[in-house]
Design a protein around this motif. Structure first.
Motif, PDB file in Angstrom:
ATOM      1  N   SER A 167       0.835  -1.199   0.000  1.00  0.00           N
ATOM      2  CA  SER A 167       0.000   0.000   0.000  1.00  0.00           C
ATOM      3  C   SER A 167       0.875   1.256   0.000  1.00  0.00           C
ATOM      4  CB  SER A 167      -0.916   0.010   1.221  1.00  0.00           C
ATOM      5  OG  SER A 167      -1.805  -1.092   1.181  1.00  0.00           O
ATOM      6  N   PRO A 168       0.282   2.414  -0.356  1.00  0.00           N
ATOM      7  CA  PRO A 168       1.069   3.651  -0.381  1.00  0.00           C
ATOM      8  C   PRO A 168       1.780   3.955   0.937  1.00  0.00           C
ATOM      9  CG  PRO A 168      -1.031   3.999  -1.486  1.00  0.00           C
ATOM     10  CD  PRO A 168      -1.083   2.630  -0.883  1.00  0.00           C
ATOM     11  N   ASN A 169       1.215   3.507   2.066  1.00  0.00           N
ATOM     12  CA  ASN A 169       1.854   3.782   3.359  1.00  0.00           C
ATOM     13  C   ASN A 169       2.869   2.702   3.753  1.00  0.00           C
ATOM     14  OD1 ASN A 169       0.253   1.622   4.079  1.00  0.00           O
ATOM     15  ND2 ASN A 169      -0.784   2.664   5.774  1.00  0.00           N
ATOM     16  N   GLY A 170       3.128   1.754   2.850  1.00  0.00           N
ATOM     17  CA  GLY A 170       4.141   0.740   3.102  1.00  0.00           C
ATOM     18  C   GLY A 170       3.618  -0.563   3.671  1.00  0.00           C
ATOM     19  N   THR A 171       2.354  -0.591   4.107  1.00  0.00           N
ATOM     20  CA  THR A 171       1.801  -1.829   4.653  1.00  0.00           C
ATOM     21  C   THR A 171       1.458  -2.791   3.517  1.00  0.00           C
ATOM     22  OG1 THR A 171      -0.447  -0.920   4.633  1.00  0.00           O
ATOM     23  CG2 THR A 171       0.841  -0.626   6.651  1.00  0.00           C
ATOM     24  N   LEU A 172       1.400  -4.074   3.866  1.00  0.00           N
ATOM     25  CA  LEU A 172       1.040  -5.076   2.876  1.00  0.00           C
ATOM     26  C   LEU A 172      -0.479  -5.206   2.793  1.00  0.00           C
ATOM     27  CD1 LEU A 172       3.674  -7.883   3.514  1.00  0.00           C
ATOM     28  CD2 LEU A 172       3.543  -6.313   1.571  1.00  0.00           C
ATOM     29  N   ARG A 173      -0.986  -5.267   1.590  1.00  0.00           N
ATOM     30  CA  ARG A 173      -2.430  -5.346   1.357  1.00  0.00           C
ATOM     31  C   ARG A 173      -2.837  -6.773   1.047  1.00  0.00           C
ATOM     32  NH1 ARG A 173      -6.228  -2.373  -3.275  1.00  0.00           N
ATOM     33  NH2 ARG A 173      -6.961  -4.295  -4.217  1.00  0.00           N
ATOM     34  N   ASP A 174      -3.817  -7.269   1.782  1.00  0.00           N
ATOM     35  CA  ASP A 174      -4.528  -8.485   1.397  1.00  0.00           C
ATOM     36  C   ASP A 174      -5.665  -8.048   0.482  1.00  0.00           C
ATOM     37  OD1 ASP A 174      -2.878  -9.869   3.098  1.00  0.00           O
ATOM     38  OD2 ASP A 174      -4.370 -10.090   4.686  1.00  0.00           O
ATOM     39  N   THR A 175      -5.774  -8.670  -0.693  1.00  0.00           N
ATOM     40  CA  THR A 175      -6.770  -8.266  -1.676  1.00  0.00           C
ATOM     41  C   THR A 175      -7.909  -9.271  -1.740  1.00  0.00           C
ATOM     42  OG1 THR A 175      -5.143  -7.098  -3.035  1.00  0.00           O
ATOM     43  CG2 THR A 175      -7.173  -7.778  -4.126  1.00  0.00           C
ATOM     44  N   ALA A 176      -9.136  -8.781  -1.508  1.00  0.00           N
ATOM     45  CA  ALA A 176     -10.330  -9.611  -1.666  1.00  0.00           C
ATOM     46  C   ALA A 176     -10.738  -9.596  -3.133  1.00  0.00           C
ATOM     47  CB  ALA A 176     -11.458  -9.075  -0.801  1.00  0.00           C
TER      48      ALA A 176
END
Length: 200
Positions: A167-176
């Motif tokens: 994500s833009p803030n550096g966190t990892l995104r889980d995508t549904a």
């Protein structure tokens, strides 16, 4: 420009609550104003262009159009005022699959008939004119508002892509990942038409 796949052929789609126009550079100013309505770029779980970055985002989407990877739209309200963006993306022309995504709307038109009408037009064009076998929707696992909106359309959850993107803030995104198949479209279409016919 080389020949575009049919999914990426620009088209205007119009309904009672929304007009979907081929994205154009001259829409940048109005789209920047739309993004200011709700300061949408500050939402951590989604990616909405900042007003000063709108022209660059339009160029990015038009570049993907030239490569046959996206068909971007400017979303206008019933009066023709630009209020957001959406697209056919992750185009799989060989298998006639597409994702509806990169969507955002000004705060003033959220939770109105505009989104339902826009999705009805995009799904109808995909299944009835482009003969798609399935249409996907993807969103952040924690974007509850987006997930509920996708589920209200009648889409089914296919699964979760864990640690899918940064994500833009550096966190990892889980995508549904959700989809509607061609076989499901007649029932979904009747559902959406019923929703649009209800008084608001």
């Amino acid at each position: 420009m080389s020949a575009l796949p049919p999914i990426c052929t620009p088209v205007t789609l119009t309904g009672p609550h929304v007009h979907l126009l081929p994205l154009a550079r001259e829409h940048a100013g109005a789209l920047a104003e739309a993004a200011r309505d709700g300061a949408l770029w500050q939402l951590w779980y989604t990616a909405v262009p900042q007003p000063e970055g709108m022209a660059a985002e339009i160029e990015r989407r038009l570049g993907l159009l030239e490569r046959g990877a996206m068909l971007p739209f400017t979303v206008c309200d019933a009066d023709g005022v630009p209020v957001g963006m959406t697209s056919y993306m992750n185009v799989d022309a060989a298998n006639q699959r597409v994702e509806i995504g990169s969507t955002w709307y000004a705060q003033r038109v959220q939770r109105s008939g505009l989104n339902t009408n826009a999705k009805r037009l995009l799904l109808g064009h995909a299944f009835e004119q482009l003969d798609c076998i399935a249409v996907e929707f993807r969103t952040h696992r924690l974007n509850t508002q987006s997930r509920r909106a996708i589920e209200r359309l009648g889409a089914q959850l296919d699964g979760m892509l864990r640690a899918h993107q940064r994500s833009p803030n550096g966190t990892l995104r889980d995508t549904a990942v959700y989809s509607i198949t061609a076989a499901e479209w007649p029932v979904v279409r009747a559902h959406l038409d019923h929703q649009l016919a209800r008084p608001r």
